[in-house]
Design an enzyme around this catalytic site. Sequence first.
Site, PDB file in Angstrom:
ATOM      1  N   ARG A  13       0.846  -1.208   0.000  1.00  0.00           N
ATOM      2  CA  ARG A  13       0.000   0.000   0.000  1.00  0.00           C
ATOM      3  C   ARG A  13       0.886   1.265   0.000  1.00  0.00           C
ATOM      4  O   ARG A  13       0.987   1.954  -1.002  1.00  0.00           O
ATOM      5  CB  ARG A  13      -0.939  -0.011   1.228  1.00  0.00           C
ATOM      6  N   ASP A  14       1.518   1.527   1.105  1.00  0.00           N
ATOM      7  CA  ASP A  14       2.341   2.733   1.253  1.00  0.00           C
ATOM      8  C   ASP A  14       3.416   2.781   0.159  1.00  0.00           C
ATOM      9  O   ASP A  14       3.670   3.831  -0.449  1.00  0.00           O
ATOM     10  CB  ASP A  14       2.991   2.707   2.648  1.00  0.00           C
ATOM     11  N   HIS A 207       4.536   3.848  13.129  1.00  0.00           N
ATOM     12  CA  HIS A 207       4.811   3.924  11.684  1.00  0.00           C
ATOM     13  C   HIS A 207       5.890   4.985  11.502  1.00  0.00           C
ATOM     14  O   HIS A 207       5.608   6.172  11.484  1.00  0.00           O
ATOM     15  CB  HIS A 207       3.518   4.296  10.942  1.00  0.00           C
ATOM     16  N   HIS A 209       9.545   6.563   9.821  1.00  0.00           N
ATOM     17  CA  HIS A 209      10.247   6.714   8.538  1.00  0.00           C
ATOM     18  C   HIS A 209      11.745   6.887   8.759  1.00  0.00           C
ATOM     19  O   HIS A 209      12.176   7.282   9.845  1.00  0.00           O
ATOM     20  CB  HIS A 209       9.671   7.904   7.771  1.00  0.00           C
ATOM     21  N   CYS A 240       7.015   8.439   0.774  1.00  0.00           N
ATOM     22  CA  CYS A 240       7.221   9.840   0.386  1.00  0.00           C
ATOM     23  C   CYS A 240       8.565  10.382   0.848  1.00  0.00           C
ATOM     24  O   CYS A 240       8.620  11.293   1.675  1.00  0.00           O
ATOM     25  CB  CYS A 240       6.126  10.745   0.949  1.00  0.00           C
ATOM     26  N   ASN A 249       9.981   4.844   4.218  1.00  0.00           N
ATOM     27  CA  ASN A 249       9.587   3.895   5.253  1.00  0.00           C
ATOM     28  C   ASN A 249      10.783   3.132   5.815  1.00  0.00           C
ATOM     29  O   ASN A 249      11.751   2.858   5.115  1.00  0.00           O
ATOM     30  CB  ASN A 249       8.608   2.882   4.657  1.00  0.00           C
TER      31      ASN A 249
HETATM   32 ZN    ZN Z   1       4.974   5.492   5.605  1.00  0.00          ZN
END
Ligand code: ZN
Length: 311
Positions: A13-14, A207, A209, A240, A249
Site C-alpha cells: 500500500r504505502d 509507523h 520513517h 514519500c 519507510n
Molecule cells: Zn509510511
Amino acid sequence: MPIDILISEVGPRDGLQSVQATMPTADKRAWIDALHGAGLREIEVGSFVPARHLPQMADVAEVVRHSLGKPGLTVMALAPNLRGAAAAIAAGVHKVTLPVSASEAHSLANVRQTRAEMVEVVREVVRLRDAQAPQVRIEVGLSTAFGCTLQGPVPDDDVVRLAAALAAAGVDEIGLSDTTGMANPAQVRRLFQRVRAEIGARTGSAHLHNTRGLGLANCLAAYDVGVRIFDSSHGGLGGCPYAPGASGNVVTEDLVFLFESMGVATGVDLDKLIRARALLQAGLPGEPLYGMTPDAGLPKGFVYARDRADR
Ligand code: ZN
C-alpha cells in the site's frame, strides 16, 4: 510460533502508491505470497481510493480476495473516507486503516477537512462497521504526529487530544506516524508514553520513517516504552521520501534484523524475506530498493530469537 512483536508490512500500500509505475496484479499476488511465506502475518495490501486518483490501486479488491486465502494473515487496507471504508469492508478485509492528520494544516491540504471533521468521518466508519461487520477492526494512523512540513512542529497535546477523541469514537487501534521523517527517539518515547497514558491498550502501531536515518533508532525507542506493533516496508519502498536518495519507510528487512539479533522474535525468516526482493523488483523493474541487511547479508553465526538458548 510465539512472537514478541508484530510487524505490519505496508509495502503493497504505502510503497506501491508512492511509486510512479503500476505493479501488475499477478506480480502483486506473487509478492504478497512471498511476504506471507517469509512469516509476515499482517499486510496492508492496498488502498480503497478511486482508480483515477491512484491507478496503482485499481485492482485492490482483487488483491484483497487473493490475500484472504493466506492462512493466519490479517489482511488490511487503507481507506481515506466512508466510501472507501465501505468498499474495503465489502471486499472482506480484516482491518481498515484510516489516516487522520495530527496537523491541521496537513489535514486541510491533504483531505480538505479539519481534524474535527475527520473524527466525524471515522465515527461514521465505526457505525458502519458495527452495523455490517462487527468483526472488522478499525485502525487510525495519526499522520504527521511528530511534525509537519507545512506547519512545522505539532504540539504533543494536539496528538493526545486527537487520540482520545478517536478512542471515544470507537476506534480499536490508534497508531502514530512519522509521515515526514521528523521524529527523534526522545520524542517517540515521550509521545507514545503520553498517548498510552491517555488511551491504554488502544495504542497501536509505530509507523516510522527513515528519511533522516533515525528510523530504526525511533523503532527501538518505541519498543522501549511498550510498543509491540511496527509498520515497515519491504525494500523500504515508498513513504514519500522528501530528501532525494533517502528512503522513506523503515525497511522491513533491517527492522527484522534489529529485533531478531537482540532476541525479540518477529516470526519472520530473513533469508526468505531477502529472497522475496527479487519478486518485488520483478514487478517494479528499475525501482530503487533500500535496506542494509540485504546488502551485507546475515552475519556468521546469526541465531534467530526463537532458537536462542537464553530464551
Ligand atoms: Zn509510511
